[in-house]
Design an enzyme around this catalytic site. Sequence first.
Site, short mmCIF file in Angstrom:
data_model
loop_
_atom_site.label_atom_id
_atom_site.label_comp_id
_atom_site.label_asym_id
_atom_site.label_seq_id
_atom_site.Cartn_x
_atom_site.Cartn_y
_atom_site.Cartn_z
N TYR A 56 0.83 -1.21 0.00
CA TYR A 56 0.00 0.00 0.00
C TYR A 56 0.87 1.26 0.00
O TYR A 56 1.58 1.55 0.97
CB TYR A 56 -0.97 0.01 1.20
N HIS A 114 0.11 -11.95 0.81
CA HIS A 114 -0.95 -11.13 0.19
C HIS A 114 -1.76 -11.92 -0.85
O HIS A 114 -2.97 -11.75 -0.94
CB HIS A 114 -0.30 -9.89 -0.45
#
Length: 286
Positions: A56, A114
């Site tokens: 992010y 992830h």
Amino acid sequence: MTHESTMRTFGPTRRRVAAIGQGTWKIEETAADSATLSLRRGLDLGLTHIDTAEMYGSGAAESIIAEAIAGRRDEVFLVSKVLPSNASKRGTLAACEKSLARLRTDRLDCYLLHWRGAYRLEETIAAFDSLVRDGKILSWGVSNFEVADLDEVAAIAGAGHPACNQVLYHLQERAIEHAVLPWCQRHGTAVVAYTPFGQSSSAFDPRTKQGKVLDEIAAAHQATPRQVALRFLLRHPEVFVIPKASSIAHLAENAGAATLELSAAELAKIDAAFPRGRPRRGLPMI
Ligand SMILES: NC(=O)c1ccc[n+]([C@@H]2O[C@H](COP(=O)([O-])OP(=O)(O)OC[C@H]3O[C@@H](n4cnc5c(N)ncnc54)[C@H](OP(=O)(O)O)[C@@H]3O)[C@@H](O)[C@H]2O)c1
């Protein structure tokens, strides 16, 4: 202020964790000062489960969180994720160190892969085990894993793993209910619903058939359609939701879903208005 009614046990960890948390994807697009203030306000409202990832903002989200949780680390259940491209054994260890440094903390409460990439799961899991032994992470999980992947994790790591599977789950995307959610229920794995408001706002438009259903149920509780939507996802005790909100009004609205109770008849109406559809190959993700 206690938020006991809003906490649930996070998979096999025995930790009591806020059922409604805070996502941080794209948080760096908000000015850093106001993003920090929003996260803190979220903590004040009981949204103490913070989800982030090295991906992010290429680490920028983690740096903003560091500022927000400074002096409040013990209140937070802090989750970050390693990118599949870094998920070799050495790469995972190095990625975790970098996340800890950016977050200015000595530990993560849960560390996730992830999504599944090219590295063998054995390598990533060996790194996770080593990080647990060193106290740098307290638990580990996965994200975007379908049943075959989850079976592989369980075969490698044994019972009690993974701690969670973070997956796409919202009213208009209920694919996990076919097989992934039942797998997690059988194995005591927490399910963390990402993008819980979905990729389109049509569900919350009272001019649509679906929006009307949410609107009517919300009105009966003096609640909002989004609170009703979160509550529907949370009807399973294994599920956690991590809406991302930078506006204080949105945070307050999301936190307000914690105490909403829907009847079986209302849940059935939502189920009918947002059918889960047929099983499909593969797991949807964004
Ligand atoms: N594991 C994965 O692969 C994966 C993938 C996607 C997301 N995630 C995680 O899941 C988190 C949540 O998903 P998301 O960010 O994609 O989507 P989301 O939380 O469903 O939606 C975020 C959007 O909804 C708005 N919003 C929030 N609360 C609202 C409210 N009460 N009323 C109206 N609008 C509201 C936000 O606006 P404002 O910001 O303006 O308040 C933002 O534009 C992410 O932030 C990330 O941490 C994980």
